[in-house]
Motif scaffolding. Structure first.
Motif, short mmCIF file in Angstrom:
data_model
loop_
_atom_site.label_atom_id
_atom_site.label_comp_id
_atom_site.label_asym_id
_atom_site.label_seq_id
_atom_site.Cartn_x
_atom_site.Cartn_y
_atom_site.Cartn_z
N ILE A 513 0.86 -1.18 0.00
CA ILE A 513 0.00 0.00 0.00
C ILE A 513 0.89 1.23 0.00
CG2 ILE A 513 -1.74 1.28 1.29
CD1 ILE A 513 -2.52 -1.45 2.56
N GLY A 514 0.61 2.14 -0.92
CA GLY A 514 1.39 3.36 -1.00
C GLY A 514 0.52 4.56 -1.28
N LEU A 515 1.10 5.72 -1.08
CA LEU A 515 0.47 6.98 -1.43
C LEU A 515 1.41 7.72 -2.38
CD1 LEU A 515 -0.83 8.11 2.08
CD2 LEU A 515 -2.21 7.24 0.18
N ARG A 516 0.83 8.28 -3.42
CA ARG A 516 1.65 8.98 -4.42
C ARG A 516 0.96 10.28 -4.82
NH1 ARG A 516 2.01 5.36 -9.02
NH2 ARG A 516 3.75 4.36 -7.94
N ASN A 517 1.70 11.35 -4.80
CA ASN A 517 1.19 12.63 -5.24
C ASN A 517 0.65 12.48 -6.67
OD1 ASN A 517 0.95 15.32 -6.27
ND2 ASN A 517 2.40 16.02 -4.71
N PRO A 518 -0.62 12.77 -6.90
CA PRO A 518 -1.22 12.53 -8.21
C PRO A 518 -0.66 13.41 -9.33
CG PRO A 518 -2.77 13.65 -6.76
CD PRO A 518 -1.61 13.23 -5.91
N SER A 519 0.15 14.40 -8.98
CA SER A 519 0.76 15.21 -10.03
C SER A 519 1.91 14.48 -10.71
CB SER A 519 1.27 16.53 -9.46
OG SER A 519 2.34 16.32 -8.56
N ILE A 520 2.36 13.36 -10.12
CA ILE A 520 3.43 12.57 -10.73
C ILE A 520 2.82 11.68 -11.81
CG2 ILE A 520 5.28 10.92 -10.34
CD1 ILE A 520 5.26 11.78 -7.40
N THR A 521 3.36 11.73 -13.01
CA THR A 521 2.84 10.95 -14.13
C THR A 521 3.93 10.07 -14.72
OG1 THR A 521 3.36 12.70 -15.72
CG2 THR A 521 1.18 12.77 -14.70
#
Length: 539
Positions: A513-521
């Motif tokens: 399970i992770g969290l990633r800034n959605p601005s990273i593409t």
């Protein structure tokens, strides 16, 4: 193969921790900097090992190498080859000679050419019997002469890896190896600059001036225990596809601190998070979930009575309710009945290797019968054994569930012993345990990565498995050129290892399970499921 005490003292840290470290990323600074540069801040756990591919390369190396190093070739998450430092290769009809033609536009971060000698530099240092600290040196034994040299019984001149010119690298194998290309993802097959990366200068790999990189990024700052910073490598052959200018990796060991840093936008990616994060962020574009090639198991010491009796080992395996254990550990854990990870792709077809296996089934009544047959009816007379595990919350939950279930089903008492990482690794490498929590996360996506560690000569064979039928099945898989035939031998080996002899007792696998800034593409994934940020962008 005998190993020195010095080498054993450096053996592999808990693979689950390695995998979490390897996958950890982060950064909340993903907006463009005031200068107009694109900046990303990642996170990692404590850097076990170092950045030298010929050295004690663990999770920290994996994170670094995926950004700063380019192997001969790699694989994507669908099993497709990606040519990297090599632009082509061919093999002889007997599959004993593999020839790689290097890119002539491949450069180190100082602008010098990446040559075949740089790949040989890593191999030579990893095999050196006097100075090697590599935990993957035995994965070079497929090269003719490598094992003898590493064991101190041969010479470097006898190791059959050659640079016929600056851009041609030849491997002459001792025998055909059906997974040789997969081995190229291991650190010992990566290049290190000849004349700069030396055993005499151990600090070269963390010193920006000497840590020459042939990947998308290069090291510009390293502060032990705190962070390191990398910047775009202008000499990378594919530099035009690298979008982010600067990446800083912060060292954050505590999970709650990592979550807090992500929520404060101090890091952009946080991985290896607890299962409540999955519920908390469900339905958002920040949640990242993926299946990793990981198995957690109980390793019985075959030299400890009564674990030397296969009936006792089978009784323990059949007595465990894996669904109950997984539920106690968290929603991201699930039952596993195979040592080769549940989600590893088969070498044939498009299915999973585990789906082809005929694994054992849990059976509490049969477990009781087996224990009685071994001389311990209803647990009477069974000695008190100790289960040793790394000192962390999840492994404590696993330990408590194991203890409770073995008492409930078999009426046997198991003591629990939590150990800090360094002590646990020493206990493991020395074989001074009764029952041990053992885990492994794939170095490369092939079942042999899991099975080869239990051949009788393996340095990772911590519980001293010595089974000629198993060794023969693994050996047959290594030389089989047809993948269907090879797959059959691999399944035969796993059946002997797990379902017939219970030399290792699989318990759970998990998704991460992770969290990633959605601005990273444009985040990509490799063959083991790890995130690749080298061509990522910030929208």
């Amino acid at each position: 193969m005998k190993k020195t005490k010095r080498w054993l003292s450096l053996l592999l840290a808990a693979s689950l921790c390695v995998s979490l470290a390897a996958c950890s990323g982060g950064g909340g600074n993903s907006s463009a900097a005031s200068s107009g540069e694109k900046v990303l801040t990642l996170s990692d756990a404590e850097l076990e090992g170092g950045f030298d591919p010929a050295g004690f390369a663990l999770g920290g190396w994996v994170t670094f190498a995926r950004l700063c190093s380019a192997p001969l070739l790699s694989y994507d998450n669908e099993g497709n080859e990606i040519m990297e430092s090599a632009e082509s290769y061919e093999t002889s009809d007997d599959q004993l000679v593999w020839t790689f033609h290097l890119r002539e536009d491949a450069k180190w971060s100082d602008g010098s050419a990446v040559t075949a000698a740089d790949f040989i530099n890593t191999i030579r240092r990893a095999l050196d019997p006097e100075t090697s600290q590599s935990i993957y040196a035995d994965q070079l034994y497929v090269i003719a002469g490598a094992e003898a040299y590493h064991a101190g019984e041969g010479s470097w001149e006898g190791v059959q890896v050659f640079a016929s010119d600056d851009y041609t690298l030849e491997f002459h194998l001792a025998q055909p190896c059906g997974y040789f290309l997969k081995l190229l993802s291991l650190p010992v097959y990566y290049p290190s600059k000849e004349g700069v990366a030396t055993t005499e200068n151990e600090a070269w790999a963390t010193t920006p001036e000497t840590c020459l990189c042939n990947g998308a990024y290069m090291l510009t700052e390293f502060v032990q225990g705190q962070y390191y910073t990398i910047e775009k490598n202008p000499y990378y052959y594919n530099a035009g596809e690298v979008k982010i200018d600067t990446i800083t990796t912060r060292i954050i060991n505590d999970t709650q601190a990592k979550i807090a840093a992500y929520e404060a936008r101090e890091i952009d990616v946080a991985n290896g998070l607890p299962d409540y994060i999955e519920t908390q962020y469900e339905g958002t574009d920040e949640l990242a979930i993926w299946n990793m090639l990981t198995t957690l198991a109980v390793m019985p010491n075959l030299e400890v009575e009564p674990l030397d009796d296969v009936r006792v080992r089978e009784a323990i395996a059949l007595a465990l309710s894996r669904d109950t254990i997984a539920a106690s550990m968290g929603a991201n854990y699930e039952a596993s009945y195979t040592w080769v990870p549940k989600y590893m792709q088969s070498n044939v077809g498009s299915g999973l290797f585990s789906e082809e296996a005929a694994s054992f089934s849990e059976d509490a009544e049969r477990a009781k019968e087996l224990l009685a047959e071994a001389g311990y009816p209803d647990g009477a007379g069974f000695p008190n054994l100790t289960y040793t595990y790394p000192n962390n919350d999840k492994d404590a939950l696993l330990a408590q569930a194991l203890q409770a279930q073995l008492k409930s089903v078999l009426n046997i008492d198991i003591s629990l012993q939590a150990q800090e990482s360094e002590v646990y690794n020493t206990t493991k490498s020395e074989g001074s345990f009764d029952l041990l929590r053992y885990s492994w996360t794939a170095d490369f996506d092939d079942p042999i990565n899991y099975l080869s560690m239990f051949v009788s000569t393996s340095a990772l064979n911590f519980n001293h498995v010595s089974d000629s039928a198993f060794d023969e099945a693994v050996a047959a898989s290594n030389v089989a050129s047809d993948q269907q035939e090879r797959n059959g031998y691999l399944h035969e080996a796993e059946t002997i290892l797990v379902d017939e002899n219970f030399y290792i007792i699989p318990v759970t696998t998990m998704h991460y399970i992770g969290l990633r800034n959605p601005s990273i593409t444009n985040v990509q994934y490799d063959g083991t499921g790890l995130s690749l940020y080298r061509y990522a962008d910030i929208s």
